[in-house]
Structures are given as structure tokens and as C-alpha cells.
Write a protein that holds these residues in place. Structure first.
Motif, PDB file in Angstrom:
ATOM      1  N   THR A  54     -43.984  -2.940 -39.985  1.00 17.54           N
ATOM      2  CA  THR A  54     -45.128  -2.039 -39.878  1.00 17.54           C
ATOM      3  C   THR A  54     -44.730  -0.609 -40.174  1.00 17.54           C
ATOM      4  O   THR A  54     -45.409   0.122 -40.891  1.00 17.54           O
ATOM      5  N   VAL A  55     -43.586  -0.171 -39.618  1.00 20.48           N
ATOM      6  CA  VAL A  55     -43.102   1.191 -39.837  1.00 20.48           C
ATOM      7  C   VAL A  55     -42.800   1.437 -41.307  1.00 20.48           C
ATOM      8  O   VAL A  55     -43.173   2.443 -41.894  1.00 20.48           O
ATOM      9  N   LEU A  56     -42.104   0.466 -41.937  1.00 17.43           N
ATOM     10  CA  LEU A  56     -41.746   0.611 -43.346  1.00 17.43           C
ATOM     11  C   LEU A  56     -42.969   0.646 -44.228  1.00 17.43           C
ATOM     12  O   LEU A  56     -43.037   1.390 -45.209  1.00 17.43           O
ATOM     13  N   THR A  57     -43.951  -0.174 -43.892  1.00 20.43           N
ATOM     14  CA  THR A  57     -45.179  -0.194 -44.692  1.00 20.43           C
ATOM     15  C   THR A  57     -45.889   1.141 -44.627  1.00 20.43           C
ATOM     16  O   THR A  57     -46.362   1.663 -45.633  1.00 20.43           O
ATOM     17  N   THR A 102     -54.048   6.496 -44.000  1.00 26.57           N
ATOM     18  CA  THR A 102     -54.430   5.242 -43.374  1.00 26.57           C
ATOM     19  C   THR A 102     -55.207   5.544 -42.101  1.00 26.57           C
ATOM     20  O   THR A 102     -54.722   6.255 -41.236  1.00 26.57           O
ATOM     21  N   ALA A 103     -56.399   5.007 -41.989  1.00 23.56           N
ATOM     22  CA  ALA A 103     -57.229   5.194 -40.802  1.00 23.56           C
ATOM     23  C   ALA A 103     -57.931   3.887 -40.509  1.00 23.56           C
ATOM     24  O   ALA A 103     -58.604   3.336 -41.357  1.00 23.56           O
ATOM     25  N   GLY A 104     -57.765   3.380 -39.280  1.00 24.47           N
ATOM     26  CA  GLY A 104     -58.409   2.133 -38.914  1.00 24.47           C
ATOM     27  C   GLY A 104     -57.910   0.956 -39.723  1.00 24.47           C
ATOM     28  O   GLY A 104     -58.620  -0.012 -39.921  1.00 24.47           O
ATOM     29  N   GLY A 105     -56.669   1.080 -40.257  1.00 23.92           N
ATOM     30  CA  GLY A 105     -56.096  -0.026 -41.001  1.00 23.92           C
ATOM     31  C   GLY A 105     -56.510  -0.077 -42.453  1.00 23.92           C
ATOM     32  O   GLY A 105     -56.119  -0.967 -43.178  1.00 23.92           O
ATOM     33  N   LYS A 106     -57.322   0.924 -42.918  1.00 28.43           N
ATOM     34  CA  LYS A 106     -57.783   0.919 -44.308  1.00 28.43           C
ATOM     35  C   LYS A 106     -57.239   2.131 -45.030  1.00 28.43           C
ATOM     36  O   LYS A 106     -57.290   3.244 -44.539  1.00 28.43           O
ATOM     37  N   ASP A 107     -56.743   1.914 -46.255  1.00 29.20           N
ATOM     38  CA  ASP A 107     -56.252   3.024 -47.063  1.00 29.20           C
ATOM     39  C   ASP A 107     -57.415   3.798 -47.652  1.00 29.20           C
ATOM     40  O   ASP A 107     -58.398   3.220 -48.091  1.00 29.20           O
ATOM     41  N   ALA A 166     -53.441  19.588 -66.794  1.00 25.30           N
ATOM     42  CA  ALA A 166     -52.304  19.565 -65.864  1.00 25.30           C
ATOM     43  C   ALA A 166     -52.772  19.186 -64.462  1.00 25.30           C
ATOM     44  O   ALA A 166     -52.100  18.422 -63.755  1.00 25.30           O
ATOM     45  N   PHE A 167     -53.925  19.697 -64.047  1.00 25.12           N
ATOM     46  CA  PHE A 167     -54.497  19.380 -62.742  1.00 25.12           C
ATOM     47  C   PHE A 167     -54.781  17.884 -62.625  1.00 25.12           C
ATOM     48  O   PHE A 167     -54.400  17.235 -61.637  1.00 25.12           O
ATOM     49  N   GLU A 168     -55.447  17.322 -63.616  1.00 23.15           N
ATOM     50  CA  GLU A 168     -55.817  15.906 -63.551  1.00 23.15           C
ATOM     51  C   GLU A 168     -54.589  14.997 -63.590  1.00 23.15           C
ATOM     52  O   GLU A 168     -54.530  13.988 -62.881  1.00 23.15           O
ATOM     53  N   ALA A 169     -53.598  15.356 -64.407  1.00 26.74           N
ATOM     54  CA  ALA A 169     -52.387  14.543 -64.497  1.00 26.74           C
ATOM     55  C   ALA A 169     -51.611  14.558 -63.188  1.00 26.74           C
ATOM     56  O   ALA A 169     -51.116  13.522 -62.720  1.00 26.74           O
ATOM     57  N   GLU A 170     -51.511  15.724 -62.565  1.00 37.88           N
ATOM     58  CA  GLU A 170     -50.768  15.828 -61.311  1.00 37.88           C
ATOM     59  C   GLU A 170     -51.506  15.120 -60.180  1.00 37.88           C
ATOM     60  O   GLU A 170     -50.889  14.451 -59.335  1.00 37.88           O
ATOM     61  N   ALA A 171     -52.834  15.234 -60.155  1.00 34.97           N
ATOM     62  CA  ALA A 171     -53.615  14.539 -59.129  1.00 34.97           C
ATOM     63  C   ALA A 171     -53.438  13.029 -59.254  1.00 34.97           C
ATOM     64  O   ALA A 171     -53.284  12.318 -58.250  1.00 34.97           O
ATOM     65  N   LYS A 172     -53.443  12.533 -60.474  1.00 34.94           N
ATOM     66  CA  LYS A 172     -53.246  11.092 -60.701  1.00 34.94           C
ATOM     67  C   LYS A 172     -51.863  10.671 -60.228  1.00 34.94           C
ATOM     68  O   LYS A 172     -51.697   9.616 -59.606  1.00 34.94           O
ATOM     69  N   ARG A 173     -50.857  11.496 -60.533  1.00 33.58           N
ATOM     70  CA  ARG A 173     -49.494  11.178 -60.094  1.00 33.58           C
ATOM     71  C   ARG A 173     -49.409  11.089 -58.583  1.00 33.58           C
ATOM     72  O   ARG A 173     -48.655  10.273 -58.041  1.00 33.58           O
ATOM     73  N   LEU A 174     -50.197  11.907 -57.895  1.00 32.89           N
ATOM     74  CA  LEU A 174     -50.183  11.947 -56.435  1.00 32.89           C
ATOM     75  C   LEU A 174     -51.102  10.896 -55.811  1.00 32.89           C
ATOM     76  O   LEU A 174     -51.234  10.834 -54.592  1.00 32.89           O
ATOM     77  N   GLY A 175     -51.755  10.088 -56.639  1.00 34.57           N
ATOM     78  CA  GLY A 175     -52.590   9.015 -56.123  1.00 34.57           C
ATOM     79  C   GLY A 175     -53.996   9.434 -55.746  1.00 34.57           C
ATOM     80  O   GLY A 175     -54.659   8.755 -54.961  1.00 34.57           O
ATOM     81  N   MET A 176     -54.469  10.548 -56.313  1.00 36.97           N
ATOM     82  CA  MET A 176     -55.809  11.029 -55.995  1.00 36.97           C
ATOM     83  C   MET A 176     -56.737  10.871 -57.196  1.00 36.97           C
ATOM     84  O   MET A 176     -56.295  10.849 -58.342  1.00 36.97           O
ATOM     85  N   LYS A 177     -58.026  10.781 -56.914  1.00 34.54           N
ATOM     86  CA  LYS A 177     -59.039  10.761 -57.956  1.00 34.54           C
ATOM     87  C   LYS A 177     -59.583  12.175 -58.159  1.00 34.54           C
ATOM     88  O   LYS A 177     -59.536  13.003 -57.249  1.00 34.54           O
ATOM     89  N   THR A 178     -60.121  12.445 -59.349  1.00 35.27           N
ATOM     90  CA  THR A 178     -60.649  13.771 -59.636  1.00 35.27           C
ATOM     91  C   THR A 178     -62.060  13.684 -60.227  1.00 35.27           C
ATOM     92  O   THR A 178     -62.415  12.710 -60.893  1.00 35.27           O
ATOM     93  N   VAL A 179     -62.829  14.726 -59.965  1.00 31.59           N
ATOM     94  CA  VAL A 179     -64.129  14.926 -60.610  1.00 31.59           C
ATOM     95  C   VAL A 179     -64.122  16.349 -61.148  1.00 31.59           C
ATOM     96  O   VAL A 179     -64.037  17.306 -60.374  1.00 31.59           O
ATOM     97  N   THR A 180     -64.170  16.514 -62.473  1.00 28.61           N
ATOM     98  CA  THR A 180     -64.144  17.832 -63.087  1.00 28.61           C
ATOM     99  C   THR A 180     -65.494  18.125 -63.727  1.00 28.61           C
ATOM    100  O   THR A 180     -66.010  17.307 -64.495  1.00 28.61           O
ATOM    101  N   LEU A 181     -66.058  19.298 -63.419  1.00 31.85           N
ATOM    102  CA  LEU A 181     -67.357  19.697 -63.963  1.00 31.85           C
ATOM    103  C   LEU A 181     -67.204  20.996 -64.751  1.00 31.85           C
ATOM    104  O   LEU A 181     -66.514  21.927 -64.310  1.00 31.85           O
TER     105      LEU A 181
END
Length: 332
Positions: free
Chosen positions: A25-28, A38-43, A66-81
Motif C-alpha cells: 500500500t505504501v509503495l503504491t 488520491t482521495a477516497g481510493g480514487k485517482d 511549452a505549458f501544454e507539454a510540461e503539464a502533460k509530462r506532469l500528468g495533468m490535462k489542459t484547456v487553453t482558450l
């Protein structure tokens, strides 16, 4: 009375199994995605929005990528307007991001005031907001500002002017979009430096709106108004100065020094050829990466890593002395 051997063996097996379960559990948890929680067991994968002043401007497009590429690398989604340099549209884009309930909003605005009411809506919705690339006036609750200090940027241009004209002289400064933060603050920065050099005088401040075509027109007018010996340097608040500098060289006005702001590949080439004396390097790639990284820090409980109220990026000066070792990052 002591337990029997079979009982002790059963206890040991249970203990080992329980220990393994806790360790797993700790390693995961330790190996989770950088941009997730992680909150309530859901990512949860965070979504960050960028209300950009105009995604078609080469500098801002490079920052955006650069913003979108770095966000993707960090595991985040982006919305650019894209705000299209329209104040009302930029404010509406912030409101759209609030309605979409993104986790954090980054705002790059061409106006220091127009988006503040929309940012207040984000504040009321509990969505953190950061300013990126362009500072905003007080009035809304911002986590921080990430980008250049335009006043320091102007001071850098002032230093280049002094270097280019050690004996003093008369200069013209072509201004960007009147009333915009870069136009106002960069001019203040230039004047900060020149006040200690009274032998350098500003004789004209035409407007080129940060546009190549208008810079050419303004430069042509200046060269017509000031014949040889009457003007020593022309300074632009943006990278567009390479256009006017190249024109001046073509018609033999080699006595004038030209200084730009920002560092595109065209500016790099003009410094190497001698058309431009130098420029101030504001990195759009660094700004874009930092925007994504700071959003990630804030959302993943690493708020102590976010510099507040501002994080001013370095603004190195580029001349023929160091241009070969400092390649430009963008084209436009």
C-alpha cells in the motif's frame, strides 16, 4: 501456557501477509502520478486552464506549447482558450474556465484590468488563479505571477542603450501597444537607467504596436525626419525592431544603432549580421514550463515551492559577444 508450534507458524504467516499488504500500500501511494492525487481510493487527474491573450502571436504560441507539454509530462490535462487580444473575450474565457470547473486557472492578459472581475468569479468559486507572462493590477486574489518584470526588462534595454552609445546621443523609442503593461513598464525601466545619463536624450516616441509592418513604417518615417548625424539609435520595446534595422542597413544608414526587446530567431540572426546591437532575452519556454510546474505544486500540496507574490524570470542581455552561445527558442 505457550502456544503450540502449528499455532505459532499460523500466526507468523498471518503477520508476514499483513506486513506485505501494508508495504504494498505504501509503495503504491509513493509511486502515484506527479499530477494526480488520491482521495477516497480514487485517482484524480487535475485539469488546468490557460486563458491566453492570443495563441497566434509567436511568443505566446511558444509559451503555450511549452505549458501544454510540461503539464502533460506532469500528468495533468489542459484547456487553453485564445483571447484574440480582445479584452471582453479574454474575460469571457476566464468565465468559461470557471464554468468548466477546472482545478486551477492561469491568465495571460493583454490588459492589466479587464479580466479582474472574471478572476473574482473564480475566487468566489474557490478556483486558484495565477497570472502568467503579464502582470495584473491589484483587485483580484492571485496565487502568484510568473514571468518577466517589464520594468526590469526596460532597465535591460536601458543598459544596452548606454553600452551602444558610450558618448551619448539622441534616440527614438518605438512604443508597443499604448497602455499595455509591457509598453508602460518597459518605458519606465528605460527612463530609470537614462536618468543617470543626461547625455542620452529621447527625441521621439512613435508607436509600432509590437508589429513588424508598423515598425518598418515607423523606422522609415524616423530615417526621413532625422538625416545622418541627427539620430544615434532606435529602440523598440519588442522583437520587431529587426525589420526596421534591416531596412536601414539596405539604404546605407549604418550610423544608427538598433536595439530590440525579446529574442526570436530573426533577432538572433540580425545580431549576428550586425543589423541589431542587442536585445533582452525573455524566454517563453521557461514561462510556459514554470506555469505548469507552479500549478502542479499548488494542487499537489507543495505550496511552499511556489514563490509569492511574484516569480520574476531572469532577463539576460544578448549582444554579439554572447549570441553564439545563446540560441533563440522561437520564431516570429
Amino acid at each position: 501456557m505457550s502456544a503450540s508450534i502449528p499455532a505459532r507458524r499460523t500466526f507468523r504467516r498471518c503477520l508476514a501477509a499483513a506486513t506485505a499488504t501494508v508495504l504494498l500500500t505504501v509503495l503504491t501511494a509513493a509511486c502515484g502520478e506527479t499530477g494526480s492525487s488520491t482521495a477516497g481510493g480514487k485517482d484524480k487527474t487535475f485539469t488546468i486552464g490557460l486563458a491566453n491573450a492570443d495563441t497566434t502571436i509567436p511568443f505566446l504560441a511558444s509559451m503555450n506549447s511549452a505549458f501544454e507539454a510540461e503539464a502533460k509530462r506532469l500528468g495533468m490535462k489542459t484547456v487553453t482558450l485564445n483571447g484574440g487580444l480582445d479584452n471582453a473575450k479574454q474575460a469571457a474565457n476566464v468565465q468559461t474556465l470557471v464554468a468548466r470547473k477546472v482545478d486551477l486557472i492561469l491568465v495571460c492578459s493583454s490588459s492589466p484590468t479587464a479580466v479582474i472581475p472574471a478572476i473574482k468569479q473564480a475566487n468566489r468559486a474557490g478556483i486558484p488563479v495565477m497570472a502568467l507572462n503579464a502582470q495584473l493590477n491589484p483587485g483580484a486574489d492571485l496565487v502568484t505571477y510568473i514571468g518577466a518584470s517589464d520594468r526590469q526588462f526596460g532597465q535591460g534595454e536601458g543598459k544596452l542603450i548606454v553600452q551602444a552609445l558610450p558618448k551619448g546621443g539622441k534616440i527614438a523609442i518605438t512604443l508597443g501597444t499604448l497602455g499595455s503593461t509591457p509598453q508602460v513598464e518597459r518605458l519606465k525601466g528605460i527612463k530609470d537607467v537614462l536618468k543617470n545619463h543626461p547625455n542620452i536624450k529621447i527625441v521621439a516616441t512613435p508607436v509600432d504596436n509590437f508589429k513588424n509592418s508598423e515598425n518598418l513604417s515607423v523606422t522609415q518615417d524616423l530615417l526621413s525626419k532625422y538625416p545622418k548625424g541627427k539620430l544615434d539609435a532606435i529602440v523598440a520595446q519588442g522583437p520587431q525592431m529587426y525589420v526596421g534595422a534591416q531596412y536601414a542597413r539596405k539604404i546605407g544608414r549604418n550610423e544608427i544603432r538598433f536595439i530590440a526587446g525579446d529574442y526570436s530567431k530573426q533577432v538572433e540572426a540580425a545580431i549576428k549580421s550586425g543589423d541589431l546591437y542587442g536585445t533582452v532575452n525573455q524566454s517563453p519556454v521557461l514561462e510556459g514550463k514554470l506555469g505548469a510546474q507552479y500549478a502542479n505544486y499548488w494542487l499537489t500540496g507543495q505550496k511552499d515551492k511556489v514563490k509569492r507574490p511574484n516569480y520574476y524570470i531572469p532577463l539576460p542581455l544578448i549582444t554579439k559577444d554572447n549570441v553564439d552561445t545563446n540560441p533563440a527558442e522561437w520564431s516570429g
